[in-house]
Design an enzyme around this catalytic site. Sequence first.
Site, PDB file in Angstrom:
ATOM      1  N   ASP A   1     -19.196 -13.481  12.936  1.00 31.78           N
ATOM      2  CA  ASP A   1     -20.438 -14.229  13.181  1.00 31.78           C
ATOM      3  C   ASP A   1     -21.333 -13.454  14.144  1.00 31.78           C
ATOM      4  OD1 ASP A   1     -18.927 -14.679  15.441  1.00 31.78           O
ATOM      5  OD2 ASP A   1     -19.058 -16.868  15.372  1.00 31.78           O
TER       6      ASP A   1
ATOM      7  N   LYS B   1     -11.471 -16.983  10.282  1.00 31.56           N
ATOM      8  CA  LYS B   1     -11.162 -16.829  11.714  1.00 31.56           C
ATOM      9  C   LYS B   1     -11.834 -17.953  12.502  1.00 31.56           C
ATOM     10  CE  LYS B   1     -12.859 -13.337  14.470  1.00 31.56           C
ATOM     11  NZ  LYS B   1     -13.620 -14.076  15.494  1.00 31.56           N
TER      12      LYS B   1
ATOM     13  N   GLU C   1     -12.290 -19.664  16.598  1.00 24.43           N
ATOM     14  CA  GLU C   1     -12.136 -19.435  18.036  1.00 24.43           C
ATOM     15  C   GLU C   1     -11.532 -20.668  18.706  1.00 24.43           C
ATOM     16  OE1 GLU C   1     -15.921 -18.366  19.772  1.00 24.43           O
ATOM     17  OE2 GLU C   1     -16.175 -16.674  18.408  1.00 24.43           O
TER      18      GLU C   1
ATOM     19  N   GLU D   1     -10.095 -11.126  23.008  1.00 24.83           N
ATOM     20  CA  GLU D   1     -11.347 -10.468  23.392  1.00 24.83           C
ATOM     21  C   GLU D   1     -11.512 -10.457  24.906  1.00 24.83           C
ATOM     22  OE1 GLU D   1     -14.805 -11.551  21.132  1.00 24.83           O
ATOM     23  OE2 GLU D   1     -16.157 -10.442  22.454  1.00 24.83           O
TER      24      GLU D   1
HETATM   25  O1  KIV Z   1     -17.968 -11.870  15.357  1.00 29.18           O
HETATM   26  C1  KIV Z   1     -17.342 -10.825  15.641  1.00 29.18           C
HETATM   27  O2  KIV Z   1     -17.801  -9.708  15.381  1.00 29.18           O
HETATM   28  C2  KIV Z   1     -16.054 -10.967  16.298  1.00 29.18           C
HETATM   29  C3  KIV Z   1     -15.369  -9.718  16.763  1.00 29.18           C
HETATM   30  C4  KIV Z   1     -16.121  -9.035  17.788  1.00 29.18           C
HETATM   31  C5  KIV Z   1     -13.975  -9.973  17.160  1.00 29.18           C
HETATM   32  O3  KIV Z   1     -15.558 -12.040  16.429  1.00 29.18           O
END
Ligand code: KIV
Length: 277
Positions: free
Chosen positions: A53, A126, A128, A195
């Site tokens: 994102d 993915k 968070e 991260e």
């Molecule tokens: O959105 C993204 O690019 C990410 C990475 C930096 C891990 O979540």
Amino acid sequence: MNSNNPLKPAHVTTRRLLDMKEKSEKISVLTAYDFTMARILDRAGIDVILVGDSASNVFSGHNTTLPITIDEMIYHAKAVVRGVQAETGRAMVVTDMPFMSYQLSSEEALRNAGKIMKEHECDAVKLEGGKVIADTVKRITDVGIPVMGHLGLMPQSIYKYGSYKVRAQEEHEAEQLLEDARLIEEAGAFAIVLEKIPSALAETVTAQLSIPTIGIGAGQSCDGQVLVINDILGLNRAFHPRFVRRYADLGAVIEDAVRHYVDDVKSGSFPDSGESY
Ligand code: KIV
């Protein structure tokens, strides 16, 4: 029923990533947001492409990742999947679930994860978060959708934390992160992005989990590394945090090429007879 395996033999799967961790073979991950870049990354042998994102920042020019929508993520992801399929078909494609597409309820998260998987053939999503989304991760993985977790600096929570500084430096935060990582693993995630956390903490998390950790600003001990493609190519000169290694200065190369093109058009030297019909 069409019984063809949709995955090419060399395609990187969640199982393959677990094997890589077991064999201490590092996992390479980069972001991509479009067809052309995905082709290049797959051709170059990247293991996983993350349709991050971060497209909200580096592709659309927003200040944060919050504004990007699920339909915009699907648009980018479709292009990336087509890029991989046009090349070797080896890279795994993981798509970020955008802000507020999974936080309201597990039901809604499942519906949106399903939408992402159905509308383009990516491999995983993915999300968070730790404890607060563990039930949601379980709900999504239980129906067969692979989930990658993301802990430490979570850009979707930037307004809560108020800065992009290193996370989990205090002992109680480090303990919480470790607990969150265990819960996300238990919930069925196949990997976790860490991260911007201290290397020592990333090392502990990596040693304690049986699923791979993918670091960004989290040191050498992680099972893999991820960076934003625009950052490693030097497309955004103003952004150069310590954890980014710049492998090219394409911003300067492109600017130089465009200046030459402008000059050639203005002077009339482009196109010449060989470039005309
Ligand atoms: O959105 C993204 O690019 C990410 C990475 C930096 C891990 O979540």
